[in-house]
Design an enzyme around this catalytic site. Sequence first.
Site, short mmCIF file in Angstrom:
data_model
loop_
_atom_site.label_atom_id
_atom_site.label_comp_id
_atom_site.label_asym_id
_atom_site.label_seq_id
_atom_site.Cartn_x
_atom_site.Cartn_y
_atom_site.Cartn_z
N ALA A 63 22.13 -48.99 -26.10
CA ALA A 63 22.53 -50.17 -25.32
C ALA A 63 23.83 -49.88 -24.56
CB ALA A 63 22.72 -51.35 -26.26
N GLY A 104 19.21 -47.23 -29.14
CA GLY A 104 18.13 -47.59 -28.22
C GLY A 104 17.59 -46.37 -27.48
N GLU A 107 15.13 -44.93 -29.64
CA GLU A 107 13.93 -45.78 -29.69
C GLU A 107 13.09 -45.60 -28.42
OE1 GLU A 107 16.28 -49.28 -30.74
OE2 GLU A 107 15.01 -49.55 -32.50
N GLU A 127 22.83 -47.46 -35.73
CA GLU A 127 23.11 -48.91 -35.74
C GLU A 127 23.81 -49.38 -37.00
OE1 GLU A 127 20.46 -47.45 -34.61
OE2 GLU A 127 19.82 -48.40 -32.74
#
Length: 697
Positions: A63, A104, A107, A127
């Site tokens: 992010a 992210g 991911e 995270e």
Amino acid sequence: MSDAVSYSVRDGVAVITMNNPPVNGLGSVLRPGIMDGIRKAGSDPAVKAVVIIGSAKAFSGGADIREFNTPKMLVPPSLPEINDAQDQCPKPMVAAIGGFALGGGCELALGCHYRVALPKSQIGLPEVKLGLLPGSGGTQRLPRVVGAAQGIQMMTTGNPVPAEKAVQLGLVDEIVQGDLLQGALSFAKKLIEQKKGPKRIRDMSVKVDGDPKQFFDKARAEVARASRGFPAPLEIVACVEAAATRPFDEGRRFERERFAVLVEGSESKALRHMFFAERQVTKIPDVPEDTPTRDIKRAAVIGAGTMGGGIAMNFANAGIPVSMMDVTEEAVRKGFEKIRANYAATVSKGRLKQEEMDKRVSLIKTTTKLEDAKDADIVIEAVFERMDVKQDMFRKLDAIMKPGAILATNTSTLDVNAIADVTKRPQDVIGTHFFSPANVMRLLEVVRGAKTAKDVLATTMKLGKAIKKVPVVSGVCDGFIGNRMVEKYGQQSLFLLDEGCSPQQVDAAATKWGMAMGPLAMGDMAGLDIGWEIRKRRYVERPNFVYSRVGDRIAELGRFGQKTGKGWYKYNLPDRKPIPDPEVEAIIQKYRTENKIKTRSISDEEIVERLIYALVNEAAYILEEGIALRASDIDMVYLTGYGFPAYRGGPMFYADTVGLPKVLAAIEKFQKGYRGEVWKPAPLLVKLAREGKKFNG
Ligand code: NAD
């Protein structure tokens, strides 16, 4: 499509390139472009495979933190929507990972059907370090690739794995030597030739070692032990269990739900606060970021004692040659031996290579001649804590150091301005307050004198980062930020003993609440003689500063803590485990009787409130006086220098969480209690509490 994402087709392979420096944060400028690219590639009959690529330095760091708490975060599509589009794409999709794929970014790579990486790439889901779990399918997809055990390990530690390990785990299909895009294109072409279609991770199942119930019970117990009550690691285990035992979409829903709980929880809020606090800390309002800095190529340290040796190691670790001076050959030899022993211990633990140790040790030169410091770009003085000794040293340094050199003092309590003023160059003088052990502790208080030049401050802050410290600016005052506050904390810890607590009760309440150590065990570690010396000075300088004299009673017996095997506790040295000592109990009891102190039973809750609010109230004065630049800097000081629990976000953030009116009410109650005269609510605290505001904005 935005400029941050480009799309091209080469020999039947669509290439989606992300270009959002510095780390390809998956912000609002990237997400729509990536989605368009996936759709275009999916519907173009000429495209047979897709490559998603970032730069050689960064696939994606996750992010975009610049968009945190802004509406841009919500600009569609979301990352989960992109992941769904990846799953639905009928063409095989390859992530080409250069640098790192984190959070992210990882991911997004897991949403692809294949992954290739450069040899030095790192892949991980960090995270948990912000008290969260991977919220876009990471907890569901990663274990489907690497298995439940490895998935839990990676996500609960948050540590990334290097490319080679990722290949062993099946997380990366191939390592690319040379140009990443070329490597990814040839990999994609092989897929086309071999007619390999999309390999969706969602269609795979999770490998669990042995019976699932037993496996997850054991994992939960292990993770609970290691995470000291942190919720995020346990939630991660629960998500992996869902991945192993439920259909993919159900697992995804469960993950979303648990993520939402963690985001709203106080631990994650505190950890995110600290994350931003660390980024703020080097910003100084009247010293612009482009202030020119001085070159630091050589350093010198004066004093080869406890602090001097550790400080010298910091320079050597950063590859900066350093000379270390002390008055006698013996002192220098002992200081150097200690450094060698420290490095050797790290080598024996396998955390440092012997060659690296040799290199670092060779950067440290020892001497008994002060003149040997003269060519250094910075000299740090770490001699005895006495004004006359320090001033004498600074006069000498002023005479020998080359023009433009920075003259720094490691004093913990003395007036940096009074030290600067004995030189003809007070603009070059600054305080660099390291914490013991100086080679380990991350905190560095950078003490800005009244005349310290802006470029000297900017250079010292930059140097602080270069030697891997967290540099926090402090104005000049007795104790600077951290020790000025800790004095009030220590003061309360002694009053608690007066009133009936045992040292172990006070320490247990503090550690149960989350402090790395209780105040009395901390005193034993630091050396009770140090506090005693300070108090003796205070009795003369500030006679109205009230202390319990019970601390003096202990020190007068030569009980200086761990170094003498006895302090507030006794020790079976070399074992440093504190053992409650009936002798101490007797000393405290005698003191209470002599002073006719009425004892009572005190709850753990009151112990914690008195200790922590003593820090908070003093910090409010420090903030108001401009000694600290911002509340989050004070939080950073406590986190990196005093073992304050990160998940409570520092004393100021914690007070904000409790609510300032509640903190103030407690302090007003303490004013009426034992030694209540020491509690004077800081005007800033009173004001903010009245206005319904917080310390941290
Ligand atoms: P220390 O007693 O272990 O070491 C001081 C060294 O300075 C000794 O080796 C001594 O021989 C040497 N020295 C004294 N006068 C000298 C001179 N004129 N020229 C050269 N060397 C001289 O003390 P320390 O604990 O390392 O503390 C040093 C400074 O760091 C003090 O100002 C102290 O307040 C500060 N400090 C200490 C700690 C701590 O936890 N020990 C933490 C932060 C700051």
